[in-house]
Design an enzyme around this catalytic site. Sequence first.
Site, short mmCIF file in Angstrom:
data_model
loop_
_atom_site.label_atom_id
_atom_site.label_comp_id
_atom_site.label_asym_id
_atom_site.label_seq_id
_atom_site.Cartn_x
_atom_site.Cartn_y
_atom_site.Cartn_z
N ASN A 109 6.55 15.30 5.90
CA ASN A 109 7.10 14.01 6.29
C ASN A 109 8.54 14.16 6.82
O ASN A 109 8.92 15.23 7.28
CB ASN A 109 6.99 12.97 5.18
CG ASN A 109 6.83 11.58 5.78
OD1 ASN A 109 7.80 10.94 6.15
ND2 ASN A 109 5.59 11.13 5.94
N ARG A 110 9.31 13.06 6.78
CA ARG A 110 10.51 13.00 7.60
C ARG A 110 11.80 13.36 6.86
O ARG A 110 11.94 13.10 5.66
CB ARG A 110 10.67 11.58 8.17
CG ARG A 110 9.62 11.27 9.20
CD ARG A 110 9.62 9.83 9.65
NE ARG A 110 8.56 9.61 10.64
CZ ARG A 110 7.27 9.48 10.33
NH1 ARG A 110 6.87 9.49 9.06
NH2 ARG A 110 6.37 9.32 11.29
N HIS A 135 7.48 16.77 9.50
CA HIS A 135 6.51 17.79 9.15
C HIS A 135 6.98 19.22 9.46
O HIS A 135 6.23 20.04 10.00
CB HIS A 135 5.17 17.51 9.84
CG HIS A 135 4.47 16.29 9.30
ND1 HIS A 135 4.62 15.83 8.01
CD2 HIS A 135 3.58 15.41 9.90
CE1 HIS A 135 3.87 14.76 7.83
NE2 HIS A 135 3.25 14.46 8.95
N HIS A 206 -2.61 18.07 5.37
CA HIS A 206 -2.72 16.88 6.20
C HIS A 206 -4.16 16.62 6.63
O HIS A 206 -4.44 16.34 7.80
CB HIS A 206 -1.80 17.00 7.41
CG HIS A 206 -1.29 15.71 7.95
ND1 HIS A 206 -2.13 14.65 8.24
CD2 HIS A 206 -0.05 15.28 8.26
CE1 HIS A 206 -1.40 13.65 8.71
NE2 HIS A 206 -0.13 14.00 8.72
N SER A 207 -5.10 16.69 5.68
CA SER A 207 -6.49 16.38 6.02
C SER A 207 -6.66 14.88 6.26
O SER A 207 -6.06 14.06 5.58
CB SER A 207 -7.43 16.82 4.90
OG SER A 207 -7.57 18.23 4.93
N TYR A 208 -7.48 14.56 7.25
CA TYR A 208 -7.85 13.17 7.56
C TYR A 208 -9.28 12.97 7.09
O TYR A 208 -10.18 13.69 7.54
CB TYR A 208 -7.84 12.94 9.08
CG TYR A 208 -6.52 12.86 9.76
CD1 TYR A 208 -5.69 13.98 9.87
CD2 TYR A 208 -6.11 11.68 10.37
CE1 TYR A 208 -4.49 13.90 10.56
CE2 TYR A 208 -4.90 11.60 11.07
CZ TYR A 208 -4.10 12.71 11.15
OH TYR A 208 -2.93 12.65 11.84
N ASP A 278 1.54 3.67 6.37
CA ASP A 278 2.08 5.02 6.60
C ASP A 278 3.29 5.13 5.67
O ASP A 278 4.42 5.25 6.12
CB ASP A 278 2.47 5.20 8.07
CG ASP A 278 2.81 6.65 8.41
OD1 ASP A 278 2.83 7.49 7.50
OD2 ASP A 278 3.05 6.92 9.61
N GLN A 315 1.55 10.08 0.31
CA GLN A 315 1.64 9.35 1.58
C GLN A 315 0.25 8.87 1.92
O GLN A 315 -0.68 9.69 2.07
CB GLN A 315 2.17 10.29 2.68
CG GLN A 315 2.44 9.61 4.01
CD GLN A 315 3.83 8.97 4.08
OE1 GLN A 315 4.67 9.19 3.19
NE2 GLN A 315 4.09 8.20 5.11
N GLU A 343 -1.60 12.33 1.46
CA GLU A 343 -0.80 13.55 1.44
C GLU A 343 0.08 13.54 0.19
O GLU A 343 1.02 12.75 0.10
CB GLU A 343 0.07 13.62 2.69
CG GLU A 343 -0.71 13.58 3.97
CD GLU A 343 0.12 13.01 5.13
OE1 GLU A 343 1.10 13.67 5.53
OE2 GLU A 343 -0.20 11.91 5.61
C1 GLA Z 1 2.23 11.50 8.58
C2 GLA Z 1 3.33 10.65 9.03
C3 GLA Z 1 2.83 9.79 10.09
C4 GLA Z 1 2.22 10.59 11.19
C5 GLA Z 1 1.14 11.40 10.69
C6 GLA Z 1 0.58 12.26 11.80
O1 GLA Z 1 1.31 10.78 7.85
O2 GLA Z 1 3.91 9.89 8.01
O3 GLA Z 1 3.84 9.00 10.57
O4 GLA Z 1 3.17 11.44 11.72
O5 GLA Z 1 1.64 12.19 9.66
O6 GLA Z 1 0.51 11.62 13.00
#
Ligand code: GLA
Length: 385
Positions: A109-110, A135, A206-208, A278, A315, A343
């Site tokens: 994350n940020r 990331h 970061h699995s979806y 998010d 997250q 996450e």
């Molecule tokens: C994380 C971030 C999102 C985005 C996704 C990937 O979940 O918090 O803002 O960047 O990764 O797109």
Amino acid sequence: MQGAIWRAIGAAIVIVAGAIAQPAAPATVTQAVFGKMPDGATIHIYTLHGSGNLHLQARIMDYAGIVMSLEAPDRAGKMADVVLGFDTLPEYLANPTQYFGAIIGRYANRIANARFTLDGVEYKVPRNNGEASLHGGDNGFFKRVFKSRVLPDGGLELTYLSKDGEEGYPGNLTATVTYHLTDANELKIDYAATTDKDTVVNLTNHSYFNLKGAGSGEILDHDLMLNADRYTPVDKNLIPTGQLPGVAGTPFDFRSLTPIGSRIEQNNEQLKIAGGYDHNWVLNKSGNALTLAARVEGPVSGRLMEVYTTEPGIQFYTGNFLDGTVKGKGGKVYARRSAFCLETQHFPDSPNHPAFPSTVLKPGQRYQSETVYRFALAPPPGRKQ
Ligand code: GLA
């Protein structure tokens, strides 16, 4: 079943024939070549066969530790691949910033304004998301080749040495990520790291997920529970404001199973900023015990996934940036909100928030983190407690 897998992977080699103590079929791992990096490095794909009664199967790469597929049965025993991804390595290389299935490091994350101060020294990290660093930077762990080793117990160990100064972060950081499919129908991920200089670290995967199967439409019909009374609201750059308000009475209250989509379009400032969910939730826990963080039930299929973690946060992201331009496995289109991420992590921007749980790692210490994705079948409708 085994025979089909063998035929499909062609020249794959059985590396391990599992642990003696396990009563179920032994966990096995097979290895095959997946492709080549532009510099000629060979990328492997490992197939893990779960020894639990659901017969989970995962394919994991030594490129970024990507979980390329994860197959789980529905109530009728029909398997589906429940994670988003691509069929080929060139597609992964061409689409890195969805982070499909990848290990995220050094910092998930940020980090606000792409900088932080540690021991009085300011470190600048890549600015790749507006003003922020996201990331781990442009060339974070999601683009790195890991060293791989199949473990005698049927696990896959991946190791990466991130050199002092890589993506602006201090210290030589040795990170080890271990994947197991357990006999309790779990994908278990263990993270460890050591450093030779004070640094910050926050690792995740970061699995979806889409419990109907990747590419099977929106996930707004899934029911979600998040074991969290509070969350970390964000500013317009998706950086935590530092407040930890309660979720009660807001669309962020997932303390009991609630459809993901039931409040996502509400006129709520936080939902508007992120285009959906998010955000980081503050998990209900004291210390770093492995505790239940989330439960998700897919509609109809009965696939149920629980997430357990030692981390203080999670997250929850509803794929708001997916826009249907990316075609994934089998040519399926991944539309907006056609997957969710859970996450596990320390809170975003912790290096700039002294009140948040610390992400500092010092020489002599060992970063350790564990996350378990446990699969089960939900009771059929009408039989819910
Ligand atoms: C994380 C971030 C999102 C985005 C996704 C990937 O979940 O918090 O803002 O960047 O990764 O797109």
